[in-house]
Write a protein that holds these residues in place. Structure first.
Motif, PDB file in Angstrom:
ATOM      1  N   MET A 148       0.840  -1.205   0.000  1.00 18.56           N
ATOM      2  CA  MET A 148       0.000   0.000   0.000  1.00 18.56           C
ATOM      3  C   MET A 148       0.875   1.256   0.000  1.00 18.56           C
ATOM      4  O   MET A 148       0.631   2.199  -0.754  1.00 18.56           O
ATOM      5  N   LEU A 149       1.898   1.228   0.853  1.00 18.95           N
ATOM      6  CA  LEU A 149       2.833   2.358   0.920  1.00 18.95           C
ATOM      7  C   LEU A 149       3.481   2.602  -0.447  1.00 18.95           C
ATOM      8  O   LEU A 149       3.576   3.741  -0.914  1.00 18.95           O
ATOM      9  N   PHE A 150       3.903   1.528  -1.084  1.00 22.43           N
ATOM     10  CA  PHE A 150       4.570   1.639  -2.379  1.00 22.43           C
ATOM     11  C   PHE A 150       3.621   2.219  -3.430  1.00 22.43           C
ATOM     12  O   PHE A 150       3.983   3.108  -4.195  1.00 22.43           O
ATOM     13  N   ARG A 151       2.384   1.719  -3.430  1.00 19.38           N
ATOM     14  CA  ARG A 151       1.419   2.183  -4.428  1.00 19.38           C
ATOM     15  C   ARG A 151       1.067   3.651  -4.237  1.00 19.38           C
ATOM     16  O   ARG A 151       0.938   4.402  -5.196  1.00 19.38           O
ATOM     17  N   GLU A 152       0.913   4.061  -2.999  1.00 16.04           N
ATOM     18  CA  GLU A 152       0.458   5.435  -2.732  1.00 16.04           C
ATOM     19  C   GLU A 152       1.598   6.453  -2.713  1.00 16.04           C
ATOM     20  O   GLU A 152       1.405   7.587  -3.116  1.00 16.04           O
ATOM     21  N   SER A 153       2.756   6.045  -2.211  1.00 16.76           N
ATOM     22  CA  SER A 153       3.731   7.081  -1.807  1.00 16.76           C
ATOM     23  C   SER A 153       5.173   6.753  -2.173  1.00 16.76           C
ATOM     24  O   SER A 153       6.102   7.242  -1.531  1.00 16.76           O
ATOM     25  N   ARG A 154       5.372   5.962  -3.209  1.00 12.79           N
ATOM     26  CA  ARG A 154       6.749   5.567  -3.529  1.00 12.79           C
ATOM     27  C   ARG A 154       7.646   6.770  -3.807  1.00 12.79           C
ATOM     28  O   ARG A 154       8.848   6.758  -3.527  1.00 12.79           O
ATOM     29  N   HIS A 155       7.051   7.848  -4.340  1.00 10.83           N
ATOM     30  CA  HIS A 155       7.818   9.050  -4.685  1.00 10.83           C
ATOM     31  C   HIS A 155       8.296   9.817  -3.445  1.00 10.83           C
ATOM     32  O   HIS A 155       9.092  10.742  -3.560  1.00 10.83           O
ATOM     33  N   LEU A 156       7.789   9.427  -2.280  1.00 15.70           N
ATOM     34  CA  LEU A 156       8.153  10.158  -1.047  1.00 15.70           C
ATOM     35  C   LEU A 156       9.188   9.411  -0.206  1.00 15.70           C
ATOM     36  O   LEU A 156       9.570   9.876   0.862  1.00 15.70           O
ATOM     37  N   LEU A 157       9.623   8.235  -0.660  1.00 12.94           N
ATOM     38  CA  LEU A 157      10.349   7.347   0.244  1.00 12.94           C
ATOM     39  C   LEU A 157      11.858   7.579   0.317  1.00 12.94           C
ATOM     40  O   LEU A 157      12.488   7.215   1.304  1.00 12.94           O
ATOM     41  N   LYS A 158      12.467   8.183  -0.680  1.00 11.77           N
ATOM     42  CA  LYS A 158      13.936   8.309  -0.700  1.00 11.77           C
ATOM     43  C   LYS A 158      14.460   8.888   0.622  1.00 11.77           C
ATOM     44  O   LYS A 158      13.959   9.895   1.111  1.00 11.77           O
ATOM     45  N   ALA A 159      15.442   8.214   1.193  1.00 12.62           N
ATOM     46  CA  ALA A 159      16.013   8.708   2.453  1.00 12.62           C
ATOM     47  C   ALA A 159      17.447   8.207   2.592  1.00 12.62           C
ATOM     48  O   ALA A 159      17.831   7.206   1.977  1.00 12.62           O
ATOM     49  N   ASP A 160      18.234   8.920   3.401  1.00  8.31           N
ATOM     50  CA  ASP A 160      19.627   8.516   3.616  1.00  8.31           C
ATOM     51  C   ASP A 160      19.716   7.293   4.532  1.00  8.31           C
ATOM     52  O   ASP A 160      20.597   6.447   4.378  1.00  8.31           O
ATOM     53  N   ILE A 161      18.817   7.257   5.504  1.00  8.98           N
ATOM     54  CA  ILE A 161      18.859   6.198   6.518  1.00  8.98           C
ATOM     55  C   ILE A 161      17.456   5.626   6.642  1.00  8.98           C
ATOM     56  O   ILE A 161      16.473   6.369   6.588  1.00  8.98           O
ATOM     57  N   VAL A 162      17.353   4.309   6.810  1.00  6.65           N
ATOM     58  CA  VAL A 162      16.042   3.694   7.011  1.00  6.65           C
ATOM     59  C   VAL A 162      16.037   2.877   8.297  1.00  6.65           C
ATOM     60  O   VAL A 162      17.021   2.207   8.616  1.00  6.65           O
ATOM     61  N   GLN A 163      14.955   2.977   9.038  1.00  3.03           N
ATOM     62  CA  GLN A 163      14.720   2.039  10.148  1.00  3.03           C
ATOM     63  C   GLN A 163      14.045   0.836   9.526  1.00  3.03           C
ATOM     64  O   GLN A 163      12.962   0.936   8.964  1.00  3.03           O
ATOM     65  N   MET A 164      14.734  -0.297   9.599  1.00  5.89           N
ATOM     66  CA  MET A 164      14.274  -1.506   8.917  1.00  5.89           C
ATOM     67  C   MET A 164      12.924  -1.948   9.480  1.00  5.89           C
ATOM     68  O   MET A 164      12.751  -2.077  10.698  1.00  5.89           O
ATOM     69  N   ALA A 165      11.980  -2.204   8.578  1.00  8.08           N
ATOM     70  CA  ALA A 165      10.620  -2.536   9.005  1.00  8.08           C
ATOM     71  C   ALA A 165      10.606  -3.854   9.774  1.00  8.08           C
ATOM     72  O   ALA A 165      11.284  -4.820   9.405  1.00  8.08           O
ATOM     73  N   HIS A 166       9.821  -3.867  10.848  1.00  6.75           N
ATOM     74  CA  HIS A 166       9.641  -5.076  11.664  1.00  6.75           C
ATOM     75  C   HIS A 166      10.972  -5.734  12.028  1.00  6.75           C
ATOM     76  O   HIS A 166      11.153  -6.939  11.869  1.00  6.75           O
ATOM     77  N   HIS A 167      11.891  -4.903  12.509  1.00 10.83           N
ATOM     78  CA  HIS A 167      13.174  -5.398  13.018  1.00 10.83           C
ATOM     79  C   HIS A 167      13.992  -6.104  11.935  1.00 10.83           C
ATOM     80  O   HIS A 167      14.940  -6.831  12.232  1.00 10.83           O
ATOM     81  N   GLY A 168      13.578  -5.929  10.681  1.00 12.33           N
ATOM     82  CA  GLY A 168      14.355  -6.467   9.554  1.00 12.33           C
ATOM     83  C   GLY A 168      13.841  -7.764   8.966  1.00 12.33           C
ATOM     84  O   GLY A 168      14.331  -8.208   7.934  1.00 12.33           O
ATOM     85  N   HIS A 169      12.861  -8.374   9.635  1.00 15.39           N
ATOM     86  CA  HIS A 169      12.320  -9.617   9.044  1.00 15.39           C
ATOM     87  C   HIS A 169      10.797  -9.549   8.929  1.00 15.39           C
ATOM     88  O   HIS A 169      10.170  -8.682   9.514  1.00 15.39           O
ATOM     89  N   MET A 170      10.226 -10.429   8.118  1.00 14.66           N
ATOM     90  CA  MET A 170       8.760 -10.493   7.941  1.00 14.66           C
ATOM     91  C   MET A 170       8.225  -9.091   7.667  1.00 14.66           C
ATOM     92  O   MET A 170       7.297  -8.637   8.350  1.00 14.66           O
ATOM     93  N   ASN A 171       8.819  -8.428   6.696  1.00 15.89           N
ATOM     94  CA  ASN A 171       8.577  -6.989   6.543  1.00 15.89           C
ATOM     95  C   ASN A 171       8.166  -6.621   5.128  1.00 15.89           C
ATOM     96  O   ASN A 171       7.695  -7.468   4.385  1.00 15.89           O
ATOM     97  N   VAL A 172       8.328  -5.357   4.782  1.00 11.15           N
ATOM     98  CA  VAL A 172       7.959  -4.857   3.454  1.00 11.15           C
ATOM     99  C   VAL A 172       8.845  -5.504   2.387  1.00 11.15           C
ATOM    100  O   VAL A 172       9.912  -6.031   2.686  1.00 11.15           O
ATOM    101  N   GLY A 173       8.403  -5.440   1.138  1.00 10.83           N
ATOM    102  CA  GLY A 173       9.158  -6.039   0.039  1.00 10.83           C
ATOM    103  C   GLY A 173      10.353  -5.203  -0.383  1.00 10.83           C
ATOM    104  O   GLY A 173      10.495  -4.038   0.006  1.00 10.83           O
ATOM    105  N   MET A 174      11.202  -5.814  -1.184  1.00  6.25           N
ATOM    106  CA  MET A 174      12.438  -5.154  -1.622  1.00  6.25           C
ATOM    107  C   MET A 174      12.167  -3.871  -2.404  1.00  6.25           C
ATOM    108  O   MET A 174      12.968  -2.937  -2.372  1.00  6.25           O
ATOM    109  N   GLU A 175      11.014  -3.822  -3.123  1.00  2.00           N
ATOM    110  CA  GLU A 175      10.727  -2.635  -3.937  1.00  2.00           C
ATOM    111  C   GLU A 175      10.621  -1.380  -3.075  1.00  2.00           C
ATOM    112  O   GLU A 175      10.954  -0.280  -3.527  1.00  2.00           O
TER     113      GLU A 175
END
Ligand code: FE2
Length: 289
Positions: free
Chosen positions: A190-217
């Motif tokens: 949902m995030l990717f479909r709605e807001s992919r243009h807003l996501l670029k960042a220098d640092i990311v907090q990995m979703a769900h501690h890094g596992h069982m999380n959002v896709g690579m896209e």
């Protein structure tokens, strides 16, 4: 100006795979993100050190994120914290708890029951200092701008609480940090479909501690140079398909086939060229923004 730099601290876990992040501004105020469980409160208090909490952002109602604050509210109305405003947007428990049109109702109910009733019970104590975030909203805290990119979406029912995670970008003087909370695969879609243009960042907090999380896209749109992992070593070093994610038939029934171990996420981040990994299992991580 009291501090020369804006500094982010990703706190070392006291309780298992918790998330607690503190950002100290140049004006010497703080932004707190989640905080962890009851056992994590002493280290959170030590890091905050009595400073004013301009914003306390709660990503989603799970124990490893907000049960510490809930305990503090129960005990003494969180009197040890100088809280300005709490920002959150949790699922509306009463409206959705009886929805049986979900892939696995037992899981769904357990998930909503983990923290939401406890939160709703203490909520009156903090209600006048709470702001329910809407998607697209922005706030300013001293030199920081915070853009809320994603909030709870009705109808994501396979992983309902994680998929209600707030996603927001903190723009600091020298770095941008994207927080994904514990967003899972469907929320990530949902995030990717709605807001992919807003996501670029220098640092990311990995979703769900890094596992069982959002896709690579999602990570490909963020294209970070550095990653924050709120994870102990065993989780950071987890297999691509750990034992508990090996029952394909069961996962299919639950609509959770697209959830993988941290090993796969790490492979994605290597492919995407992320160079630095801040892992809280190794101790509190200090990052100058
Ligand atoms: Fe979590």
């Amino acid at each position: 100006m009291k501090n020369l730099k804006t500094v982010l601290y990703a706190l070392k876990e006291t309780s298992i795979y918790m998330m607690g992040i503190v950002i100290v501004t140049r004006e010497d105020n703080v932004i707190v993100i989640d905080g962890g469980r009851r056992e994590d409160m002493p280290s959170l208090k030590e890091c905050i050190n009595g400073r004013h909490i301009s914003a306390w952002i709660l990503t989603h109602p799970h124990e490893d994120h907000i049960s510490g604050l809930v305990h503090e509210l129960e005990t003494n109305g969180a009197a040890d914290f100088d809280i300005g405003t709490v920002y959150c947007h949790f699922p509306p428990y009463d409206e959705i708890i009886d929805n049986h049109n979900v892939p696995d109702y037992d899981y769904y109910k357990r998930d909503l029951d983990e923290m939401l009733p406890a939160w709703n019970k203490v909520f009156p104590k903090i209600k006048d200092r709470t702001h329910i975030v809407t998607q697209g909203e922005s706030i300013i805290v001293d030199e920081l701008k915070i853009d809320f990119i994603y909030t709870y979406h009705e109808g994501l029912n396979t992983n309902p609480v994680n998929d209600s995670s707030l996603v927001f970008k903190v723009t600091a003087p020298n770095k941008t940090v994207l927080f994904l909370g514990d967003l899972g695969a469907e929320g990530g879609d949902m995030l990717f479909r709605e807001s992919r243009h807003l996501l670029k960042a220098d640092i990311v907090q990995m979703a769900h501690h890094g596992h069982m999380n959002v896709g690579m896209e999602v990570y490909a749109e963020i294209m970070p140079e550095a990653c924050i992992w709120c994870a102990p070593d065993w989780l950071y070093n987890e297999a691509e398909i750990p034992e508990y994610l090996s029952n394909t038939e069961k996962l299919k029934r639950m609509g959770r086939l697209r959830l993988y171990g941290s090993g796969l996420t790490r492979k994605w981040m290597d492919i995407l060229g992320a160079k630095t990994h801040y892992v809280t299992g190794e101790g509190t991580q200090k990052i100058v923004l």
